[in-house]
Write an enzyme that holds these catalytic residues in place. Structure first.
Site, mmCIF file in Angstrom:
data_model
loop_
_atom_site.group_PDB
_atom_site.id
_atom_site.type_symbol
_atom_site.label_atom_id
_atom_site.label_comp_id
_atom_site.label_asym_id
_atom_site.label_seq_id
_atom_site.Cartn_x
_atom_site.Cartn_y
_atom_site.Cartn_z
ATOM 1 N N LYS A 17 0.841 -1.202 0.000
ATOM 2 C CA LYS A 17 0.000 0.000 0.000
ATOM 3 C C LYS A 17 0.874 1.249 0.000
ATOM 4 O O LYS A 17 0.607 2.222 -0.703
ATOM 5 C CB LYS A 17 -0.957 -0.030 1.206
ATOM 6 C CG LYS A 17 -2.042 -1.093 1.065
ATOM 7 C CD LYS A 17 -2.829 -1.358 2.350
ATOM 8 C CE LYS A 17 -3.791 -2.535 2.148
ATOM 9 N NZ LYS A 17 -4.584 -2.884 3.335
ATOM 10 N N ASP A 27 -11.249 2.634 3.815
ATOM 11 C CA ASP A 27 -11.510 1.198 3.767
ATOM 12 C C ASP A 27 -13.013 0.901 3.746
ATOM 13 O O ASP A 27 -13.418 -0.233 3.498
ATOM 14 C CB ASP A 27 -10.898 0.514 5.005
ATOM 15 C CG ASP A 27 -9.697 -0.356 4.673
ATOM 16 O OD1 ASP A 27 -9.587 -0.776 3.507
ATOM 17 O OD2 ASP A 27 -8.882 -0.605 5.582
ATOM 18 N N GLN A 57 -4.861 -1.615 9.481
ATOM 19 C CA GLN A 57 -4.656 -2.942 8.896
ATOM 20 C C GLN A 57 -5.207 -4.008 9.850
ATOM 21 O O GLN A 57 -4.852 -4.039 11.029
ATOM 22 C CB GLN A 57 -3.163 -3.167 8.616
ATOM 23 C CG GLN A 57 -2.862 -4.448 7.860
ATOM 24 C CD GLN A 57 -3.468 -4.505 6.462
ATOM 25 O OE1 GLN A 57 -3.577 -3.489 5.778
ATOM 26 N NE2 GLN A 57 -3.897 -5.685 6.040
HETATM 27 N N1 GUN Z 1 -6.949 -7.113 6.135
HETATM 28 C C1 GUN Z 1 -7.281 -7.921 5.102
HETATM 29 N N2 GUN Z 1 -7.835 -7.197 4.104
HETATM 30 C C2 GUN Z 1 -7.839 -5.913 4.520
HETATM 31 C C3 GUN Z 1 -8.288 -4.699 3.932
HETATM 32 O O1 GUN Z 1 -8.798 -4.644 2.814
HETATM 33 N N3 GUN Z 1 -8.120 -3.596 4.687
HETATM 34 C C4 GUN Z 1 -7.572 -3.629 5.912
HETATM 35 N N4 GUN Z 1 -7.458 -2.497 6.570
HETATM 36 N N5 GUN Z 1 -7.166 -4.729 6.498
HETATM 37 C C5 GUN Z 1 -7.297 -5.864 5.793
#
Ligand code: GUN
Length: 281
Positions: free
Chosen positions: A52, A119, A96
């Site tokens: 990211k 998100d 995350q």
């Molecule tokens: N953990 C697994 N997939 C994701 C996601 O799309 N966003 C976040 N923040 N954590 C995750």
């Protein structure tokens, strides 16, 4: 059978986001900013956050990662989120997941300002999605819809079977498909006879985290197969939830792993962060 090439499409989207971001900067002086909260040492989470951050760099976004130890307190994370909520240089906040067991995840997700919730995990945005209103949509299911659109796969009136009912993937995936007028079934770990459901599907979308969960006897000839799983096989390779080799010949369209849905998730995070920055300009 045609491969749905998420890698190629994500590159195209990233280029557009980068161009739009440059324009935003020229017109308003604003650079999109993303804050990521990463707790503990989970290698997969570290890898995702790394990807990211690199994507933000490619798009010339500002990004900051708050790395915290596994035994961090709820209070300390909450203070960081509040700081990011108040920071005018931050447009998007991403926590995350998953978080360690001492942390109340729901409380944290609810603390993120809804207009920085790139998100789409805040109940405000979840509610807007289910009612078909504009808001922030979780990146992975949003990326799947974008990929289907790119290949002119119309979901209206189709039987779509979602396998896995997580808040991150399955539930928002179902909402998006329903909003696009598909007939949607959501199956999960307690579903009796999964095959009975998937055999009836024009589109199978699977994000369960189980290697080879979907085998060729479970899908209809000509079905569209969207593999949202990412698993590490015993030989170290990344694989999805679909037995790709045997299912692909039976499908009309299928996403590979890697190179299918994964890169689309990252592209949608950039797109959501740009959208947030545009709304804050
Ligand atoms: N953990 C697994 N997939 C994701 C996601 O799309 N966003 C976040 N923040 N954590 C995750």
């Amino acid at each position: 059978m045609q491969i749905l090439d998420g890698k190629a499409l994500s590159k195209k989207i990233e280029e557009q986001v980068t161009a739009d971001s440059k324009k935003l900067k020229q017109e308003t002086g604003r650079v999109p900013g993303l804050a990521v909260i990463l707790v503990g040492n989970d290698p997969a989470s570290q890898a995702y956050v790394g990807m990211k951050k690199k994507a933000c760099d490619r798009a010339h976004f500002y990004s900051v990662t708050h790395e915290m130890p596994e035994d961090i307190s709820q209070d300390a994370i909450e203070k960081t989120i509040e700081m990011m909520n108040d920071n005018p240089n931050i447009d998007g906040i991403l926590i995350q997941l998953p978080l360690p067991s001492q942390i109340d995840t729901t409380r944290l997700l609810e603390l993120v300002a809804p207009n920085k919730d790139v998100d789409g995990f805040h109940p405000y945005n979840v509610g807007r999605l289910t009612t078909g209103l504009d808001g922030f949509v979780p990146c992975t299911p949003l990326g799947v819809m974008r990929l289907l659109e790119e290949y002119d796969i119309d979901v209206q009136g189709k039987n779509a079977v979602v396998v896995g009912a997580s808040n991150i993937v399955g539930k928002p995936m179902a909402s998006l498909l329903l909003n696009a007028n598909a007939t949607v079934e959501v199956t999960h770990i307690y579903t009796d006879d999964l095959k009975k459901h998937t055999l009836n599907a024009d589109i199978v979308l699977v994000g369960a985290g189980v290697i080879d969960l979907i085998t060729k006897d479970m899908v209809k000839k000509g079905a569209v197969i969207i593999d949202i799983g990412i698993n590490r096989a015993s030989n170290g390779k990344l694989v999805g939830d679909v037995d790709f080799e045997n299912v692909a010949p039976k499908s009309s369209y299928i996403t590979p792993v890697p190179g299918g849905v994964g890169p689309m998730t990252i592209a949608m995070l950039l797109s959501n962060t740009l959208k947030a920055a545009q709304s804050h300009a």
